[in-house]
Design a protein around this motif. Structure first.
Motif, short mmCIF file in Angstrom:
data_model
loop_
_atom_site.label_atom_id
_atom_site.label_comp_id
_atom_site.label_asym_id
_atom_site.label_seq_id
_atom_site.Cartn_x
_atom_site.Cartn_y
_atom_site.Cartn_z
N GLU A 73 -52.52 -14.28 -5.55
CA GLU A 73 -51.11 -14.51 -5.90
C GLU A 73 -50.78 -16.00 -6.03
OE1 GLU A 73 -52.15 -12.91 -3.19
OE2 GLU A 73 -51.12 -13.63 -1.39
N VAL A 76 -52.11 -17.19 -9.52
CA VAL A 76 -51.18 -16.84 -10.59
C VAL A 76 -50.11 -17.91 -10.73
CG1 VAL A 76 -49.59 -15.10 -11.48
CG2 VAL A 76 -51.57 -14.39 -10.14
N LEU A 90 -48.93 -0.57 -14.39
CA LEU A 90 -48.25 0.15 -13.33
C LEU A 90 -47.68 1.41 -13.95
CD1 LEU A 90 -46.64 -2.99 -11.78
CD2 LEU A 90 -48.43 -1.60 -10.74
N GLN A 93 -44.01 2.61 -13.54
CA GLN A 93 -42.86 1.78 -13.94
C GLN A 93 -42.78 1.71 -15.46
OE1 GLN A 93 -41.62 -1.33 -11.47
NE2 GLN A 93 -43.24 -1.07 -9.96
N TYR A 104 -43.27 -12.32 -12.80
CA TYR A 104 -42.81 -12.37 -11.40
C TYR A 104 -42.79 -13.78 -10.83
CZ TYR A 104 -42.39 -11.20 -6.47
OH TYR A 104 -41.96 -11.12 -5.17
N VAL A 105 -43.76 -14.60 -11.23
CA VAL A 105 -43.85 -15.94 -10.63
C VAL A 105 -42.89 -16.93 -11.28
CG1 VAL A 105 -46.24 -15.66 -9.89
CG2 VAL A 105 -45.76 -16.56 -12.16
N ALA B 195 -44.58 -1.96 -7.12
CA ALA B 195 -45.87 -2.34 -7.71
C ALA B 195 -46.94 -2.40 -6.63
CB ALA B 195 -45.74 -3.69 -8.42
N ALA B 197 -46.97 -0.75 -3.87
CA ALA B 197 -47.28 0.61 -3.43
C ALA B 197 -48.21 1.30 -4.43
CB ALA B 197 -45.99 1.41 -3.28
N GLU B 198 -48.00 1.01 -5.72
CA GLU B 198 -48.81 1.71 -6.72
C GLU B 198 -50.23 1.17 -6.78
OE1 GLU B 198 -46.93 2.47 -10.45
OE2 GLU B 198 -48.84 2.84 -11.44
N ASN B 199 -50.37 -0.15 -6.75
CA ASN B 199 -51.71 -0.73 -6.86
C ASN B 199 -51.68 -2.16 -6.32
OD1 ASN B 199 -54.11 -1.94 -7.70
ND2 ASN B 199 -54.25 -0.63 -9.50
N ASP B 201 -54.02 -4.37 -5.80
CA ASP B 201 -54.79 -5.37 -6.55
C ASP B 201 -54.00 -5.87 -7.75
OD1 ASP B 201 -56.96 -5.60 -4.96
OD2 ASP B 201 -58.34 -4.44 -6.23
N THR B 202 -53.47 -4.92 -8.51
CA THR B 202 -52.68 -5.30 -9.68
C THR B 202 -51.49 -6.14 -9.25
OG1 THR B 202 -53.36 -3.32 -10.84
CG2 THR B 202 -51.37 -4.40 -11.63
N SER B 204 -51.20 -8.13 -6.77
CA SER B 204 -51.58 -9.50 -6.41
C SER B 204 -51.89 -10.31 -7.66
CB SER B 204 -52.75 -9.50 -5.42
OG SER B 204 -53.93 -9.09 -6.07
N LEU B 205 -52.38 -9.65 -8.72
CA LEU B 205 -52.64 -10.37 -9.97
C LEU B 205 -51.35 -10.75 -10.69
CD1 LEU B 205 -55.69 -8.55 -11.59
CD2 LEU B 205 -55.62 -10.72 -10.35
N LEU B 206 -50.23 -10.15 -10.28
CA LEU B 206 -48.96 -10.52 -10.87
C LEU B 206 -48.29 -11.63 -10.07
CD1 LEU B 206 -47.64 -6.93 -11.64
CD2 LEU B 206 -48.69 -8.56 -13.22
N GLY B 207 -48.94 -12.05 -9.00
CA GLY B 207 -48.37 -13.11 -8.17
C GLY B 207 -47.57 -12.58 -7.00
N ILE B 208 -47.64 -11.28 -6.77
CA ILE B 208 -46.91 -10.69 -5.66
C ILE B 208 -47.73 -10.84 -4.39
CG2 ILE B 208 -46.04 -8.50 -4.73
CD1 ILE B 208 -45.67 -7.67 -7.75
N VAL B 210 -48.95 -9.52 -1.51
CA VAL B 210 -49.03 -8.15 -1.02
C VAL B 210 -48.82 -8.09 0.50
CG1 VAL B 210 -50.63 -6.23 -0.68
CG2 VAL B 210 -50.43 -7.31 -2.91
#
Ligand code: ATP
Ligand code: MG
Lengths: 235, 316
Positions: A73, A76, A90, A93, A104-105, B195, B197-199, B201-202, B204-208, B210
């Motif tokens: 994260e 990114v 996802l 969604q 998001y970032v 996001a 909850a769903e995945n 890994d994905t 974390s790749l979005l910058g979340i 986790v």
């Protein structure tokens, strides 16, 4: 100076060694591709670069900075986007929310909205389906969404893992046109592909991966003429 | 069967059912993000009730290590409820740090966290017993200040009573449910949470981040647990350190009945069980604790995935 530098990268899954002592670099503005057979270790290299797996050894530098210890994260936020193998959208969604989460970032709402419209221009198929949940898209549409979502973070480096996987031939060439277009606009891309011929056409340089290591590297035009490459990957 | 009794049962069922829903949501949130049941949730429920009690009354009780200790100040009940719930949220975070994160980081089988959370639950419950003893605690009756204990009106010549605590139960639950629904459905943080909850890994790749979202989820879950523990404690008394165990099981019945991992399912499940208990004929009231499980059994026979659960194949 290279935007991404990888030195002596090793990846293990338990006792299994998947990547051994890989070094590579990608210069700013360059498209570089990794080609190789199934199970060669291409995906593992990308996953180690974005830290989805923790490398067992090696140094990663991004824009000159040592980022070996940073989690995904944070990478990114530094400008690395990874569109993973198998179109990890996802599913629950909507298409719009997937794209929004791609940004998001970022905090610049107006620019995000503008980029979203740009993605819909780039992928008109997504535009008609922006309210639809991503799980209901076709495989090719999900692949487009995965790429568009990665672009929404305005990455300085885009890691693309098999963007053409499982797509109809007409969509494959469409995707490669888009990749070439991104490159022409100055996006730096590290591309992993089964389709070596097309990948080497858009990439300035190529690395050939075999059983976890890099066995050949050089300008794509040169390698495309190399017998070892033509026999194994372009045949 | 008269109308006043029906109305009274409906009101009783809605108020207790809404608390079951809030409590069960604490399980659901953790389940939907990690795919495991947090068995320490019932212990946090108990802890919340005791903490609020101490904050509102100013002392810890008659027995146990802390019996002589009294707090330098007491809080008015609404403030005690709030602080107690926040402290329970922190306890939820501690559960994540102690029972879940160390296993997750080592890549252990998620099922192991079930055992470690059960371990934390036992420690918390025994610690409570050691510190404040095993008596039943009742909140003082003047806890709501000048508010009347109940509003009584008559329907067809028969009295129907709505206790103040029932109104508080229902209102506090609705506020929590609405707030949670808004956060998860409408905000950027909620989308990021879904996001994750769903995945993971994905995400974390979005910058979340986790781990931060998981920790936040445990905070909210603990807060819901502590809040519902307090509300039930005020309503029926705190029946000792094992108070949370039976409610913990009932909460599990709620989420399975509603559909594992489904937020609307947890709410519906809570209300169904609350109403089921309330509509039990008076001469069968000794079977009240069995109602949840009888309903669960009956509904699973017809719908194995629970009332609002997705189809089972999708979960596997
Ligand atoms: N999670 C995992 N656990 C164990 N082994 C793995 C795991 N992921 C990959 N491997 C192994 O590591 C090796 C490299 O896999 P990787 O996915 O990196 O190959 P690849 O070059 O991307 O292949 P493909 O072209 O088929 O996608 C393979 O032998 C694979 O079996
Ligand atoms: Mg691969």
């Amino acid at each position: 100076m290279a935007l991404l530098e990888v030195e002596g990268l090793c990846v293990n899954y338990g006792a299994v060694s998947a990547v051994r002592d890989v070094s590579l670099s990608v210069a700013a503005g360059e498209i570089v591709t990794l080609i190789g057979a199934n199970g060669a270790g291409k995906t593992s290299i990308l996953r180690a670069v974005s830290k989805l797996v923790t490398p067992r050894a090696g140094v990663l530098r991004f824009d000159g900075r040592d980022v070996t210890g940073l989690p995904p994260e944070v990478l990114v936020r530094l400008g690395m986007a990874h569109s993973p193998e198998g179109r990890q959208v996802l599913a629950r969604q909507s298409v719009g929310d997937n794209l929004e989460l791609g940004a998001y970032v970022r905090n610049d709402r107006a620019a995000i909205a503008k980029d979203m419209e740009r993605m819909f221009e780039l992928f008109p198929r997504l535009s008609e389906r922006r309210k639809q949940s991503a799980g209901t898209l076709s495989g090719g549409e999900q692949q487009m969404l995965a790429i568009a979502r990665a672009l929404m973070s305005r990455p300085r480096l885009l890691l693309l893992d098999e963007p053409s996987l499982g797509l109809a031939p007409i969509l494959v060439s469409e995707i490669f046109e888009i990749i070439a277009g991104l490159g022409a606009m100055g996006t730096t891309i590290l591309l992993v592909e089964q389709n070596a011929r097309l990948a080497m056409r858009v990439a300035a340089r190529t690395y050939v991966v075999e059983s976890g290591g890099i066995v050949l590297e050089g300008p794509s035009a040169e390698l495309a003429a190399d017998e070892r490459v033509t026999k194994a990957y372009l045949g | 069967m008269d109308f006043a009794w029906l109305l009274q049962s409906l009101l009783n069922g809605l108020s207790i059912g809404s608390v079951y829903a809030v409590f069960a949501l604490g399980y659901t949130l953790v389940f939907s993000i990690l795919g495991i049941i947090n068995f320490a949730h019932g212990a946090v429920f108990t802890l919340g009730a005791y903490l609020t009690y101490a904050l509102a009354v100013g002392r810890f009780g008659i027995n146990g290590l802390l019996s002589d200790l009294s707090l330098p100040l007491t809080l008015p009940f609404p403030a005690a409820l709030l602080v107690g719930a926040l402290l329970s949220g922190l306890a939820g975070m501690a559960v994540e740090r102690l029972a879940f994160k160390p296993l997750r980081r080592r890549g252990a089988d998620p099922l192991l966290a079930l055992v470690s959370s059960l371990g934390v639950a036992l420690i918390v419950v025994n610690l409570i017993q050691y510190l404040v003893g095993a008596e039943i605690y009742s909140f003082p009756s003047d806890i709501f200040g000048d508010l009347p204990m109940a509003v009584i009106f008559s329907v067809g010549g028969k009295p129907v009573a709505v206790r103040t605590i029932q109104i508080i139960l229902f209102a506090a639950s609705m506020v929590m449910l609405a707030g949670l629904g808004w956060f998860i459905g409408r905000t950027r943080g909620g989308k990021a949470l879904r996001a994750t909850a769903e995945n993971a890994d994905t995400a974390s790749l979005l910058g979340i981040s986790v781990n931060r979202f998981i920790l936040g989820t445990f905070f909210i879950s603990g807060l819901l647990g502590g809040l519902s523990g307090t509300l039930i404690g005020v309503s029926f008394g705190i029946a000792g350190p094992y108070f949370g165990v039976s409610y913990g099981l009932k909460g599990l019945a709620v989420i399975v009945l509603g559909g594992l991992g489904s937020i609307p399912g947890a709410v519906l499940g809570g209300l169904v069980i609350g109403l089921g208990e309330a509509f039990l004929p008076p001469d069968m009231s000794s079977y009240k604790e069995a109602v949840a499980f009888v309903l669960l059994f009956a509904i699973l026979l017809v719908r194995p995935q629970g009332l609002l659960g997705g189809r089972l194949e999708q979960k596997v």
